[in-house]
Design an enzyme around this catalytic site. Sequence first.
Site, mmCIF file in Angstrom:
data_model
loop_
_atom_site.group_PDB
_atom_site.id
_atom_site.type_symbol
_atom_site.label_atom_id
_atom_site.label_comp_id
_atom_site.label_asym_id
_atom_site.label_seq_id
_atom_site.Cartn_x
_atom_site.Cartn_y
_atom_site.Cartn_z
ATOM 1 N N TYR A 1 -77.462 -38.081 6.478
ATOM 2 C CA TYR A 1 -78.630 -37.303 6.928
ATOM 3 C C TYR A 1 -78.954 -36.201 5.907
ATOM 4 O O TYR A 1 -78.926 -36.463 4.713
ATOM 5 C CB TYR A 1 -78.379 -36.722 8.328
ATOM 6 C CG TYR A 1 -77.899 -37.759 9.298
ATOM 7 C CD1 TYR A 1 -78.685 -38.859 9.597
ATOM 8 C CD2 TYR A 1 -76.643 -37.671 9.886
ATOM 9 C CE1 TYR A 1 -78.255 -39.829 10.485
ATOM 10 C CE2 TYR A 1 -76.209 -38.642 10.774
ATOM 11 C CZ TYR A 1 -77.012 -39.706 11.061
ATOM 12 O OH TYR A 1 -76.587 -40.663 11.920
ATOM 13 N N LYS B 1 -75.008 -48.459 12.103
ATOM 14 C CA LYS B 1 -76.333 -48.686 11.504
ATOM 15 C C LYS B 1 -76.250 -49.462 10.179
ATOM 16 O O LYS B 1 -77.206 -50.124 9.782
ATOM 17 C CB LYS B 1 -77.046 -47.346 11.289
ATOM 18 C CG LYS B 1 -77.313 -46.584 12.595
ATOM 19 C CD LYS B 1 -77.842 -45.182 12.305
ATOM 20 C CE LYS B 1 -78.072 -44.382 13.584
ATOM 21 N NZ LYS B 1 -78.444 -42.973 13.302
ATOM 22 N N VAL C 1 -71.423 -39.516 14.517
ATOM 23 C CA VAL C 1 -71.046 -38.290 15.246
ATOM 24 C C VAL C 1 -69.735 -38.443 16.024
ATOM 25 O O VAL C 1 -69.238 -37.462 16.580
ATOM 26 C CB VAL C 1 -72.135 -37.766 16.211
ATOM 27 C CG1 VAL C 1 -73.288 -37.158 15.475
ATOM 28 C CG2 VAL C 1 -72.576 -38.812 17.193
ATOM 29 N N SER D 1 -73.076 -43.850 14.404
ATOM 30 C CA SER D 1 -74.082 -44.262 13.414
ATOM 31 C C SER D 1 -73.548 -45.124 12.285
ATOM 32 O O SER D 1 -74.336 -45.644 11.492
ATOM 33 C CB SER D 1 -74.767 -43.027 12.824
ATOM 34 O OG SER D 1 -75.642 -42.513 13.781
ATOM 35 N N TYR E 1 -79.780 -50.047 20.949
ATOM 36 C CA TYR E 1 -79.367 -48.967 20.052
ATOM 37 C C TYR E 1 -78.174 -48.179 20.618
ATOM 38 O O TYR E 1 -77.158 -47.981 19.941
ATOM 39 C CB TYR E 1 -80.564 -48.036 19.794
ATOM 40 C CG TYR E 1 -80.179 -46.782 19.042
ATOM 41 C CD1 TYR E 1 -79.946 -46.822 17.671
ATOM 42 C CD2 TYR E 1 -80.007 -45.571 19.705
ATOM 43 C CE1 TYR E 1 -79.557 -45.678 16.989
ATOM 44 C CE2 TYR E 1 -79.627 -44.433 19.028
ATOM 45 C CZ TYR E 1 -79.404 -44.490 17.675
ATOM 46 O OH TYR E 1 -79.001 -43.363 16.984
#
Length: 306
Positions: free
Chosen positions: A240, A64, A258, A61, A188
């Site tokens: 998050y 992103k 992760v 991530s 993605y």
Amino acid sequence: MQAIIDEIAQKMAASPDKGKVASYIPQLARVDPNQFAISVALPNGETYSAGCAQTSFSIQSISKVFTLTLALGKLGEHIWTRVGREPSGDPFNSIVQLEHEHGKPRNPFINAGAIAIADTIIQSSQSEEALAEIVQFMRFLADDDSIAIDYKVARSEVETGNRNASLAYFMASFGHFNNPVDAVLRTYFHHCSIAMTTQQLAKAGLFLANDGINPATGYAIVTPQRAKRINALMLTCGHYDGSGEFAFRVGLPGKSGVGGGILAIAPGKASIAVWSPGLDVIGNSKLGTEALELFANKTGWSVFGS
Ligand code: GLU
């Protein structure tokens, strides 16, 4: 700087509890948890590293941050019609808010938000072109042409990606997607599977610590205002439902993945990449967070004061 990070790496090597590697992506479950790396890139061009800073890991991530940067370059402020800018307070792959909020994800860093951002990067339904653009952007930022997608990890994500597929089809049901869901998911999964070292990652993030300018080349990647805003989103949404805790303990804009990596930005001072594959219960690198907490304490570089 070298003494600070050497000491941190030593402490992390001695830590008895290294967290648990992500198991829902089978290829990530195979990674040895006994690895730690930290790299610090400074605007003057110096880079300091400790631990296994030459070992590539799955940035997941953290990618992103870079797809958001690309999408902002393409669509400008229009992207805020596709994703919000609020912390979600929910796990990274949560679907609950999407129904209440009519298919518009809370922010670009939860999975649903990043999937929506991937849709904005794709032109004419070609995921290959979008992926080539993303990888090229990473190579350009890190000044390193060896950066590539780990196709084993990507396949592993595709094979086990039912939750992400659910998020994508659910959003598409509101009529928000410009491209076929398959192409968006493919983009993605593959950008999450880019592999990099902490040294490459720290260099790639440096523009965010330097008012949007890559100091190595002098190129303005984004405007100072945009760099400030990306940092704000990293601080509020980058971990998050652990974003508040990360701000409390470390006090720097950061984005976790992760795969166990974290990119942290000390505005005006440095870009810091850490990696340790073991995660805490929320899914953020356990030792990576501890290392950054020590780093922020030792340097006094928290954005909230020393
Ligand atoms: N590719 C991962 C997923 O979609 C990214 C999650 C993360 O790094 O937090 O589940």
